[in-house]
Scaffold this motif. Structure first.
Motif, PDB file in Angstrom:
ATOM      1  N   CYS A  37     -41.334  79.952  23.530  1.00 42.37           N
ATOM      2  CA  CYS A  37     -42.557  79.280  23.094  1.00 42.37           C
ATOM      3  C   CYS A  37     -42.758  78.030  23.950  1.00 42.37           C
ATOM      4  N   ILE A  38     -44.008  77.614  24.086  1.00 42.54           N
ATOM      5  CA  ILE A  38     -44.289  76.416  24.876  1.00 42.54           C
ATOM      6  C   ILE A  38     -44.156  75.176  23.996  1.00 42.54           C
ATOM      7  N   SER A  39     -44.237  74.023  24.603  1.00 35.78           N
ATOM      8  CA  SER A  39     -44.128  72.761  23.884  1.00 35.78           C
ATOM      9  C   SER A  39     -45.232  72.675  22.832  1.00 35.78           C
ATOM     10  N   GLY A  40     -44.857  72.254  21.630  1.00 43.57           N
ATOM     11  CA  GLY A  40     -45.815  72.142  20.543  1.00 43.57           C
ATOM     12  C   GLY A  40     -45.926  73.408  19.710  1.00 43.57           C
ATOM     13  N   GLU A  41     -45.094  74.399  20.007  1.00 43.08           N
ATOM     14  CA  GLU A  41     -45.086  75.646  19.249  1.00 43.08           C
ATOM     15  C   GLU A  41     -43.680  75.912  18.720  1.00 43.08           C
ATOM     16  N   TYR A  42     -43.598  76.749  17.694  1.00 36.48           N
ATOM     17  CA  TYR A  42     -42.305  77.151  17.157  1.00 36.48           C
ATOM     18  C   TYR A  42     -42.267  78.675  17.028  1.00 36.48           C
ATOM     19  N   LEU A  43     -41.057  79.220  16.984  1.00 39.25           N
ATOM     20  CA  LEU A  43     -40.869  80.663  16.840  1.00 39.25           C
ATOM     21  C   LEU A  43     -41.072  81.036  15.379  1.00 39.25           C
ATOM     22  N   ASN A  57     -48.512  77.257  16.482  1.00 46.87           N
ATOM     23  CA  ASN A  57     -48.706  75.838  16.767  1.00 46.87           C
ATOM     24  C   ASN A  57     -48.056  74.998  15.682  1.00 46.87           C
ATOM     25  N   LEU A  58     -47.344  73.948  16.069  1.00 46.07           N
ATOM     26  CA  LEU A  58     -46.684  73.058  15.107  1.00 46.07           C
ATOM     27  C   LEU A  58     -47.684  72.336  14.218  1.00 46.07           C
ATOM     28  N   SER A  59     -48.865  72.022  14.707  1.00 41.94           N
ATOM     29  CA  SER A  59     -49.824  71.270  13.907  1.00 41.94           C
ATOM     30  C   SER A  59     -50.352  72.077  12.742  1.00 41.94           C
ATOM     31  N   LEU A  60     -50.231  73.402  12.770  1.00 46.04           N
ATOM     32  CA  LEU A  60     -50.679  74.236  11.653  1.00 46.04           C
ATOM     33  C   LEU A  60     -49.724  74.170  10.473  1.00 46.04           C
TER      34      LEU A  60
END
Length: 65
Positions: A37-43, A57-60
């Motif tokens: 995953c790219i920066s700002g995302e999680y598996l 996306n982490l912000s979700l």
């Protein structure tokens, strides 16, 4: 011979027990990515384990006030 190898790999990936597939990932607001995953995302899960990941996306994931 090469075609048989590709068919075998595809069948192996789709038959894996922990794979949810790209439709499940996209419906849940994620994107299928190869490798990491790219920066700002999680598996969140796997589209096709262990190679193709479902990243969200982490912000979700933030909680509402």
């Amino acid at each position: 011979m090469g075609i048989l190898v590709l068919v075998y790999m595809f069948i192996s990936l789709t038959q894996h027990g922990d794979a949810h597939g790209p439709d499940s990932c996209n419906h849940g607001g994620g994107l299928c990515r190869v490798g990491a995953c790219i920066s700002g995302e999680y598996l969140a899960q796997y589209c096709f384990e262990p190679i193709i990941l479902c990243c969200k996306n982490l912000s979700l994931t933030t909680t509402e006030s």
